[in-house]
Design an enzyme around this catalytic site. Sequence first.
Site, mmCIF file in Angstrom:
data_model
loop_
_atom_site.group_PDB
_atom_site.id
_atom_site.type_symbol
_atom_site.label_atom_id
_atom_site.label_comp_id
_atom_site.label_asym_id
_atom_site.label_seq_id
_atom_site.Cartn_x
_atom_site.Cartn_y
_atom_site.Cartn_z
ATOM 1 N N CYS A 1 0.810 -1.227 0.000
ATOM 2 C CA CYS A 1 0.000 0.000 0.000
ATOM 3 C C CYS A 1 0.839 1.270 0.000
ATOM 4 O O CYS A 1 0.291 2.371 -0.119
ATOM 5 C CB CYS A 1 -0.940 -0.017 1.194
ATOM 6 S SG CYS A 1 -1.938 -1.515 1.255
ATOM 7 N N HIS B 1 -2.777 7.488 6.921
ATOM 8 C CA HIS B 1 -3.029 6.217 6.235
ATOM 9 C C HIS B 1 -4.439 5.756 6.588
ATOM 10 O O HIS B 1 -5.178 5.328 5.709
ATOM 11 C CB HIS B 1 -1.985 5.181 6.650
ATOM 12 C CG HIS B 1 -2.054 3.913 5.880
ATOM 13 N ND1 HIS B 1 -1.961 3.873 4.505
ATOM 14 C CD2 HIS B 1 -2.222 2.618 6.288
ATOM 15 C CE1 HIS B 1 -2.059 2.613 4.093
ATOM 16 N NE2 HIS B 1 -2.227 1.840 5.156
ATOM 17 N N GLU C 1 -1.021 4.723 14.324
ATOM 18 C CA GLU C 1 -0.688 5.947 13.587
ATOM 19 C C GLU C 1 -0.982 7.187 14.425
ATOM 20 O O GLU C 1 -0.220 8.157 14.400
ATOM 21 C CB GLU C 1 -1.459 5.998 12.272
ATOM 22 C CG GLU C 1 -1.057 7.155 11.392
ATOM 23 C CD GLU C 1 -1.733 7.144 10.024
ATOM 24 O OE1 GLU C 1 -1.350 7.972 9.169
ATOM 25 O OE2 GLU C 1 -2.639 6.319 9.810
ATOM 26 N N LYS D 1 -9.636 7.736 2.976
ATOM 27 C CA LYS D 1 -10.106 6.362 2.767
ATOM 28 C C LYS D 1 -11.516 6.152 3.293
ATOM 29 O O LYS D 1 -12.177 5.178 2.938
ATOM 30 C CB LYS D 1 -9.150 5.364 3.422
ATOM 31 C CG LYS D 1 -7.792 5.249 2.736
ATOM 32 C CD LYS D 1 -6.958 4.166 3.384
ATOM 33 C CE LYS D 1 -5.588 4.060 2.747
ATOM 34 N NZ LYS D 1 -4.714 5.204 3.080
ATOM 35 N N HIS E 1 -9.819 1.835 0.317
ATOM 36 C CA HIS E 1 -8.364 1.654 0.298
ATOM 37 C C HIS E 1 -7.944 1.148 -1.081
ATOM 38 O O HIS E 1 -8.227 0.011 -1.446
ATOM 39 C CB HIS E 1 -7.972 0.661 1.378
ATOM 40 C CG HIS E 1 -6.503 0.587 1.633
ATOM 41 N ND1 HIS E 1 -5.562 1.245 0.866
ATOM 42 C CD2 HIS E 1 -5.795 -0.091 2.589
ATOM 43 C CE1 HIS E 1 -4.364 0.992 1.322
ATOM 44 N NE2 HIS E 1 -4.474 0.181 2.368
ATOM 45 N N PHE F 1 1.615 -3.750 3.896
ATOM 46 C CA PHE F 1 1.946 -5.072 4.415
ATOM 47 C C PHE F 1 3.434 -5.331 4.209
ATOM 48 O O PHE F 1 4.016 -4.986 3.181
ATOM 49 C CB PHE F 1 1.153 -6.156 3.685
ATOM 50 C CG PHE F 1 -0.299 -6.247 4.083
ATOM 51 C CD1 PHE F 1 -0.804 -5.541 5.157
ATOM 52 C CD2 PHE F 1 -1.162 -7.074 3.370
ATOM 53 C CE1 PHE F 1 -2.145 -5.639 5.529
ATOM 54 C CE2 PHE F 1 -2.502 -7.184 3.720
ATOM 55 C CZ PHE F 1 -2.988 -6.465 4.805
#
Length: 419
Positions: A165, A305, A316, A337, A342, A403
């Site tokens: 991502c 994010h 975060e 998002k 996403h 990831f």
Amino acid sequence: MVLRRVVVTGLGALTPIGNNIEEFWNGLINGVSGAAPITYYDASKFRTKFACEVKNFNVEDFIDRKEARKMDRYAQYAMVASDEAIKDAAFDFDTLDRDRVGVIWGSGIGGLETFQIEVLNFAAGDGTPKFNPFFIPKMIADIAGGHISMKYGLRGPNFTTVSACASSTNAIIDAFNYIRLGHADAIVTGGSEAAVTIAGMGGFNAMHALSTRNDDPKTASRPMDKDRDGFVLGEGAGALILEEYEHAVARGATIYCEIGGGGMSADAYHITAPHPEGLGAKNVMLNCLRDAGLEPTDVDGVNMHGTSTPLGDIGESKAILHVFGEHAYTMNLNSTKSMTGHLLGATGAIEAISCILSLKHGIVPPTINHFTDDENIDPKLNFTFNVAQKREMNVVMSNTFGFGGHNACVLVKKLDYKA
């Protein structure tokens, strides 16, 4: 060595809430959710039956049918977004030195739908291999950048970044560095993804990563909300034209903003889960600030994010408090998002574009679908919940985490901003 300044001179977007820059921005500031029941296939037996698909899109409106058939959807999306950005940049191709213009693209997965179709077709047969000759060229993650370069004859640096991502943010940072180091004068950069497929949805469902709020898809993406239950898968593309400042000025280009810096880091923690204290997220923002030569107090906002996962949003938020201290309470934080879903490897590009448009228009898009505060997230932080806020923005950061623990952060600033 004196590093060259890098500016943004063109933007393009194809997203679940708008099929061009104007539509995308209007969708953002009006808090439009792109989530809806899946139309690409029968999802009735899947745990998650909705996603953020691109809507009202006919590829033949943009690409010749014969050529489009040679491309996976992720590459088609890349072509459409990059075409808008290149037109926005208004290059004079008669005088442009195409040896000095490159393409650095990002995609986390590439042609997943093509791979799925070919393997399922083979499995349904008698074992005789009958694969499409375009199978491999359609599937590979680098081919979108190849198509862009071939269409416009761009012979500069050309490659694709793959960091889950964080892919398109890494692509932007690479483009930024290649230009400021003198290896190119301009680069088409960004990312695209088209993973709303049987394999994509099935795989993320198996990980329990996706929201299963099938009774109310539009409110399923709930960053920072106590009742968030996973992310909503999206698709699309975002494209930016990065250009050396003097090169842009010499040709009279319209300049959106300057790229101030980029940061990268690794969690070195887990294949899918973020570090619980946001260690990698903290480091990537600090690295970005150092690269930009700015202080935390210079930053007006962060496009988080913010995926709407139980662990990620907490980590975060902790990282932002660690990096910015008391100044964090004066900033606008948001997660687009909540509207777009996403977009995996494309998410960094469209979120960087959101930051750039915030600089231009003085508006911070909202984090929609907030209903209940999470006791694990500091309630004094301003997440721009539910309604866009007007604010003069000079410096904005965009976070993307992938990831494997890949973290990337890019900082954009107004051209005349001086720390």
